[in-house]
Design an enzyme around this catalytic site. Structure first.
Site, mmCIF file in Angstrom:
data_model
loop_
_atom_site.group_PDB
_atom_site.id
_atom_site.type_symbol
_atom_site.label_atom_id
_atom_site.label_comp_id
_atom_site.label_asym_id
_atom_site.label_seq_id
_atom_site.Cartn_x
_atom_site.Cartn_y
_atom_site.Cartn_z
ATOM 1 N N HIS A 27 6.242 4.466 1.823
ATOM 2 C CA HIS A 27 6.503 3.071 1.447
ATOM 3 C C HIS A 27 7.885 2.895 0.826
ATOM 4 O O HIS A 27 8.438 1.806 0.811
ATOM 5 C CB HIS A 27 5.439 2.569 0.461
ATOM 6 C CG HIS A 27 4.108 2.325 1.101
ATOM 7 N ND1 HIS A 27 2.918 2.535 0.444
ATOM 8 C CD2 HIS A 27 3.777 1.891 2.332
ATOM 9 C CE1 HIS A 27 1.910 2.232 1.243
ATOM 10 N NE2 HIS A 27 2.407 1.847 2.397
ATOM 11 N N HIS A 73 -2.043 3.315 10.891
ATOM 12 C CA HIS A 73 -3.134 2.376 11.151
ATOM 13 C C HIS A 73 -4.028 2.816 12.304
ATOM 14 O O HIS A 73 -5.057 2.202 12.564
ATOM 15 C CB HIS A 73 -2.569 0.967 11.389
ATOM 16 C CG HIS A 73 -1.999 0.371 10.140
ATOM 17 N ND1 HIS A 73 -1.580 -0.928 10.046
ATOM 18 C CD2 HIS A 73 -1.796 0.905 8.902
ATOM 19 C CE1 HIS A 73 -1.126 -1.167 8.825
ATOM 20 N NE2 HIS A 73 -1.245 -0.065 8.115
HETATM 21 C C1 HEM Z 1 6.388 -3.071 5.535
HETATM 22 C C2 HEM Z 1 5.751 -1.965 5.597
HETATM 23 C C3 HEM Z 1 4.477 -1.639 4.862
HETATM 24 C C4 HEM Z 1 3.733 -2.381 3.997
HETATM 25 C C5 HEM Z 1 3.983 -3.804 3.540
HETATM 26 C C6 HEM Z 1 2.603 -1.564 3.594
HETATM 27 C C7 HEM Z 1 1.607 -1.962 2.737
HETATM 28 C C8 HEM Z 1 0.471 -1.242 2.461
HETATM 29 C C9 HEM Z 1 -0.656 -1.700 1.685
HETATM 30 C C10 HEM Z 1 -0.734 -3.046 1.002
HETATM 31 C C11 HEM Z 1 -1.563 -0.724 1.661
HETATM 32 C C12 HEM Z 1 -2.928 -0.741 0.970
HETATM 33 C C13 HEM Z 1 -2.748 -0.425 -0.475
HETATM 34 C C14 HEM Z 1 -4.049 -0.291 -1.215
HETATM 35 O O1 HEM Z 1 -4.712 -1.311 -1.408
HETATM 36 O O2 HEM Z 1 -4.403 0.823 -1.603
HETATM 37 C C15 HEM Z 1 -1.049 0.364 2.439
HETATM 38 C C16 HEM Z 1 -1.720 1.522 2.688
HETATM 39 C C17 HEM Z 1 -1.166 2.613 3.331
HETATM 40 N N1 HEM Z 1 0.097 2.706 3.854
HETATM 41 FE FE1 HEM Z 1 1.419 1.194 4.001
HETATM 42 N N2 HEM Z 1 2.710 -0.353 4.196
HETATM 43 C C18 HEM Z 1 3.838 -0.341 4.971
HETATM 44 C C19 HEM Z 1 4.318 0.705 5.700
HETATM 45 C C20 HEM Z 1 3.786 1.978 5.707
HETATM 46 C C21 HEM Z 1 4.410 3.125 6.317
HETATM 47 C C22 HEM Z 1 5.751 3.116 6.985
HETATM 48 C C23 HEM Z 1 3.558 4.177 6.134
HETATM 49 C C24 HEM Z 1 3.694 5.631 6.565
HETATM 50 C C25 HEM Z 1 4.573 6.085 7.401
HETATM 51 C C26 HEM Z 1 2.431 3.689 5.395
HETATM 52 C C27 HEM Z 1 1.356 4.457 4.996
HETATM 53 C C28 HEM Z 1 0.252 3.965 4.356
HETATM 54 C C29 HEM Z 1 -0.954 4.729 4.154
HETATM 55 C C30 HEM Z 1 -1.221 6.182 4.564
HETATM 56 C C31 HEM Z 1 -1.849 3.870 3.523
HETATM 57 C C32 HEM Z 1 -3.308 4.158 3.218
HETATM 58 C C33 HEM Z 1 -4.080 3.625 4.401
HETATM 59 C C34 HEM Z 1 -5.574 3.642 4.236
HETATM 60 O O3 HEM Z 1 -6.154 4.730 4.234
HETATM 61 O O4 HEM Z 1 -6.162 2.566 4.140
HETATM 62 N N3 HEM Z 1 2.598 2.353 5.157
HETATM 63 N N4 HEM Z 1 0.207 0.033 2.906
#
Ligand code: HEM
Ligand SMILES: [Ca+2]
Length: 691
Positions: free
Chosen positions: A447, A201
């Site tokens: 994820h 983030h």
């Molecule tokens: C409880 C933990 C997490 C939840 C609920 C979550 C949920 C989400 C959601 C809903 C999205 C947007 C999906 C979309 O509309 O395309 C997202 C994007 C993303 N997540 Fe997670 N995430 C979590 C943890 C993580 C972790 C641990 C990582 C990496 C170590 C990660 C990496 C990413 C990345 C790289 C994106 C794309 C971000 C962007 O460019 O906007 N997330 N995640």
């Protein structure tokens, strides 16, 4: 007509640009109607926050840019049709056609002007980091691509199959090949997952498309059904649910909402394909703490003694609360904490990590004030910010990445930092931007490590089953931090004891079926959404990235046997017609972990290592480099190197975390047992005393 390039005239270009503008006009008219009919989605629970989101100049800046970019994309489609260009001709010719002197010219922006001499402190929006390419890495610039985009129509439609057909529905792929709850990782803690999300983030945010007023289009109706085509916003790409789908059976819903990402305008200002926008600074620069532009940042500051705003709840320092939201502290309405990134409340663990850094900032600012009473608010703030960003970078490269990537990849990719003296990695030719392939696909395999149930540990370090909770109860809801005085410390102990799941084709239901379920009948599916995201960003297929990463491209599913187990190959065969169709994210997810020490398969490793290399070597403000106005003295640098996530937790908890293992991302066993906080190294800030 030169070497087969089609003829075109100034009139063609003008005509296309006008058509692009007309499309935008139609979209705006449609939006006005959708708004008046209430056909809007609202992911943001807190009404006052929605308000802030809308008024925030920053959000409307990316909206403005994306609506301009949509005009360019539409004009490019028209021009491609009119000139009868093939996909490859379009990709070669359109980016050479300037928009200058066309009706779309106002979409083009001027490069930023930078202060001279170069500032000791980073800008908020990332501009002026690279002294030649001053907009590299700035917020609201487009993602980099490792491989050319593959759009169905060559401009913006989702990636098709190799023979031009439609790929299988993402939700069906998710249901048929991704299973429930995998095994736990050994040796590491859930903090690896949460800290990873925190880092994510900082560096990447592809926001869903928004209206002028900050809300998103509704991409399904309020009954969970597909909208009639007339009411469907062109930036919607909902995922259809079929009979037999557990969410359909539970709720009767036939539609899972999905909004396309905001797109942006390349600084060279030409016709061309859709390129997605990063709303945060691409740099690892604490933007999730401080904000990605000056307006947000100033809003987060008290203006006194370099301190960040916070709230005091029963003597505990928590986040500032969005104005207008102060009384909405019950569970239904969430608590509306403010931070530099508006996903701060996405889940309570993430909020916990955010809070550590807020408190660390204020802790350091107070110490610096005591050492340098003559420093004003601005100096105290910027010096503290510089130290906190350095700690964040140090922890990322020194603790997080070695666990995630493994020591071999760290060495091979030049990611190991020197332990004495200055680092030498900076190269002004390196574009630090986040790659689309990393953000929209490869890095999202993380994820799979999410745990659906979060364990809390009491001050005796014992797990308290009755206080544990599932994720789906608390998406975008940090009320536990507010209402439960023991939550923060118990969550820190939990995060450093509980194990994450392994990264593989098994996911917790909490995100596979119940994502953002709130009070609705059925939730989202993060796997399906991620597949859809990769396709709508035009990310090429897994097989293409094998080649990019130095592995042989395969001709058949069976040739995948070196990196996949047979059962998974059989599953992939049911989801894809051709081995060339496999989505990058799915390929990365199912690859076995060849490198025994790392948490991901070889392709995800390669794409992540490439990114973290650029993030380091393309950052002139990276904390360990010398010879810059912003460089630390050698003594100060040695102190930054003392910092650790363990120490951060020791210094900033609510009083009951008195022991911690030295490597907080590794399990507290063997030589990494919990030890008294006082035995952990800490930074000596007297090296920041002005003589
Ligand atoms: C409880 C933990 C997490 C939840 C609920 C979550 C949920 C989400 C959601 C809903 C999205 C947007 C999906 C979309 O509309 O395309 C997202 C994007 C993303 N997540 Fe997670 N995430 C979590 C943890 C993580 C972790 C641990 C990582 C990496 C170590 C990660 C990496 C990413 C990345 C790289 C994106 C794309 C971000 C962007 O460019 O906007 N997330 N995640
Ligand atoms: Ca950033």
């Amino acid at each position: 007509k030169e070497n087969g390039t089609p003829d075109f005239t100034v009139e063609d270009v003008q005509w296309a640009a006008e058509n692009g503008l007309n499309e935008v006009q139609h979209t705006i008219e449609l939006e006005n109607r959708l708004l008046s009919e209430g056909l809007i989605g609202n992911k943001i629970k807190c009404p006052a926050r929605r308000n802030v989101h809308q008024k925030r100049g920053a959000s409307s800046e990316s909206r403005q840019q994306s609506i301009h970019a949509i005009g360019i994309v539409e004009a490019s489609k028209k021009l491609k049709e009119r000139l009868n260009l093939s996909r490859s001709e379009a990709s070669q010719i359109l980016p050479k056609l300037s928009l200058k002197n066309s009706p779309l010219e106002r979409a083009c922006s001027e490069p930023t002007t930078c202060p001279a001499p170069a500032s000791k402190y980073r800008s908020y929006d990332g501009s002026c980091n690279n002294l030649v390419q001053v907009d590299w890495g700035r917020r609201n610039t487009i993602f980099r691509r490792l491989l050319p985009a593959q759009y169905g129509n060559g401009i913006d439609s989702p990636r098709p199959t190799t023979d031009g057909g439609e790929l299988l529905n993402p939700r069906n792929i998710s249901l048929s090949i991704v299973g429930d709850d995998g095994p736990n990782s050994t040796d590491i803690t859930l903090l690896v997952m949460s800290f990873g999300q925190f880092v994510t983030h900082d560096i990447t945010y592809s926001e869903d498309f928004t209206f002028e007023n900050g809300s998103s289009p509704a991409c399904c109706d309020s009954q969970g059904q597909l909208l009639p085509p007339n009411d469907l916003h062109p930036q919607c790409l909902p995922i259809e649910l079929y009979e037999g789908d557990p969410n359909f059976i539970a709720s009767g819903d036939t539609c899972m909402s999905f909004t396309r990402s905001k797109v942006g305008v390349d600084l060279s200002c030409t016709f061309g394909q859709a390129e997605q926008l990063n709303s945060n600074t691409h740099y690892l620069d604490g933007s999730q703490i401080y904000g990605s532009d000056a307006t947000i940042s100033n809003n987060l500051r008290t203006g006194i003694d370099g301190l960040l705003k916070s709230s005091d709840v029963g003597g505990r320092q928590l986040f500032p609360i969005t104005p207008g939201c102060e009384n909405l502290i019950n569970h239904e309405l969430a608590v509306c904490f403010q931070a530099g990134d508006d996903r701060v409340e996405e889940n309570p663990q993430l909020t916990t990590i955010h809070l550590l850094f807020l408190r660390e900032h204020n802790r350091i600012a107070k110490e610096l004030k005591a050492l340098n009473p003559q420093w004003n608010d601005e100096i105290l703030f910027q010096e503290t910010r510089r130290i906190v960003i350095a700690q964040l970078q140090h922890i990322t490269y020194n603790e997080y990445l070695p666990v995630l990537l493994g020591s071999q990849v760290m060495v091979d990719s030049g990611l190991v930092l020197p332990t004495t003296g200055f680092g030498t990695g900076y190269d002004s030719n390196v574009d630090p931007s986040i790659s689309n392939d990393f953000a929209a696909a490869a890095f999202r395999v993380t994820h799979s490590s999410i745990q659906g149930t979060l364990s809390l540990f009491n001050s005796a370090d014992e797990q308290e089953m009755e206080r544990s909770f599932t994720l789906s109860q608390y998406f975008f809801d940090a009320s536990r931090l507010m209402d439960d005085p023991g939550f923060f410390d118990s969550a820190l102990r939990g995060l450093t004891k509980q194990a994450p799941q392994t990264i593989d084709g098994l996911y917790t239901d909490e995100v596979a079926d119940k994502l953002y379920i709130g009070q609705k009948k059925s939730g989202g599916d993060l796997i399906a959404i991620t597949i859809q995201r990769g396709r709508e960003h035009g990310i090429p297929s897994y097989n293409e990235f094998r080649e990019f990463c130095g592995m042989p491209k395969v001709q058949s599913f069976d040739e995948l046997i070196n990196e996949f187990v047979q059962e998974d190959i059989d599953l992939l065969k049911t989801a894809y017609q051709s081995v060339d169709d496999i989505d990058l994210y799915i390929g990365c997810l199912f690859e076995t972990h060849v490198e025994s020490e790392s948490l991901m398969g070889p392709t995800a490793l390669c794409i992540a290592a490439e990114q973290f290399q650029k993030t380091k070597n393309g950052d002139r403000y990276f904390y360990d480099i010398g010879d810059q106005p912003n460089s630390f003295t050698p003594d100060q640098l040695d102190q930054i190197r003392q910092s650790s996530l363990a120490r951060l937790m020791c210094d900033n908890n609510d009083g009951s975390v008195t022991t911690m293992q030295p490597f907080a991302m590794k399990s507290p066993v063997g030589t990494n047992q919990r030890i008294p906080c006082s035995s952990l190294p800490s930074m000596d800030l007297t090296y920041w005393k002005d003589m």
